[in-house]
Design a protein around this motif. Sequence first.
Motif, PDB file in Angstrom:
ATOM      1  N   LEU A   7      25.249  34.043  65.243  1.00 42.23           N
ATOM      2  CA  LEU A   7      26.570  33.314  65.585  1.00 42.23           C
ATOM      3  C   LEU A   7      26.614  32.204  66.057  1.00 42.23           C
ATOM      4  O   LEU A   7      25.744  31.686  67.019  1.00 42.23           O
ATOM      5  N   SER A   8      27.511  31.410  65.633  1.00 48.44           N
ATOM      6  CA  SER A   8      27.582  29.741  65.751  1.00 48.44           C
ATOM      7  C   SER A   8      29.064  29.551  66.266  1.00 48.44           C
ATOM      8  O   SER A   8      30.003  30.185  65.751  1.00 48.44           O
ATOM      9  N   LYS A   9      29.308  28.704  67.364  1.00 49.48           N
ATOM     10  CA  LYS A   9      30.602  28.318  67.995  1.00 49.48           C
ATOM     11  C   LYS A   9      30.616  26.827  68.264  1.00 49.48           C
ATOM     12  O   LYS A   9      29.734  26.372  69.088  1.00 49.48           O
ATOM     13  N   LEU A  47      30.635  33.582  74.447  1.00 51.56           N
ATOM     14  CA  LEU A  47      30.072  34.583  73.815  1.00 51.56           C
ATOM     15  C   LEU A  47      30.638  35.941  73.877  1.00 51.56           C
ATOM     16  O   LEU A  47      30.857  36.931  72.869  1.00 51.56           O
ATOM     17  N   LEU A  50      33.853  36.018  71.898  1.00 54.28           N
ATOM     18  CA  LEU A  50      33.634  36.448  70.561  1.00 54.28           C
ATOM     19  C   LEU A  50      33.154  37.815  70.319  1.00 54.28           C
ATOM     20  O   LEU A  50      33.899  38.601  69.387  1.00 54.28           O
ATOM     21  N   PRO A  57      34.100  33.334  65.554  1.00 49.09           N
ATOM     22  CA  PRO A  57      32.962  32.320  65.538  1.00 49.09           C
ATOM     23  C   PRO A  57      33.110  31.418  64.160  1.00 49.09           C
ATOM     24  O   PRO A  57      33.674  31.542  63.243  1.00 49.09           O
TER      25      PRO A  57
END
Length: 220
Positions: A7-9, A47, A50, A57
Amino acid sequence: MLALHQLSKTFSTPQGELHVLHHVNLTLKQGESLALMGESGSGKSTLLHLAAGLDTPDQGSVVINGHTLSALNETERAKLRRQQLGLVFQQFHLVPSLNVADNLRLQARLAGREDPAWSAYLLERLGLAGRETNYPEQLSGGQQQRLAIGRALAVRPALLLADEPTGNLDEHTADSVLNLLLSLVKETQCALLMVTHSARVAAPLDRAFRLHHGQLQDAR
């Protein structure tokens, strides 16, 4: 029950791109509790949002009880939130025009999963039996947060997400509310992901991670 994969944001700011999460991986099993710690602005609430499907994300996936959120449309995600998730925040978010009984039943009614016997049991466990006709303004802060926890659990969620649920309470009241939360989580066997800045609040949970520079580190 919950799986976060790579997971990336990133957020755009006047100073440039802010990389909040970097390829975060996390799994949470049924009945397991996990504390997510970190400094203010470290991305803890991001987080959590999400995980709840309230935000999307840039990369990676969120899977809740076998359902990949990115494979669902907004209507399907909203239905999953109603039926599978319980949400508790630092602010109580109770409906001021509804009494205790109606606030407690609100989410379960929206999900079509109201259980009068379970609601009555929750009122007893929350210490609010006999106050069903009271309104939120007539309750103490601790009572309001207990009611918010009961509302989240009235639907019998698979996953409970809590963002600083004791942050607005004094230490004694916070301990009482936390003990009640963990006891009810154990009874319902839902998974719990709780954001907190406090190592003392995190201590009773099964696991604890710290979010630092966008990545998770074991906090124990």
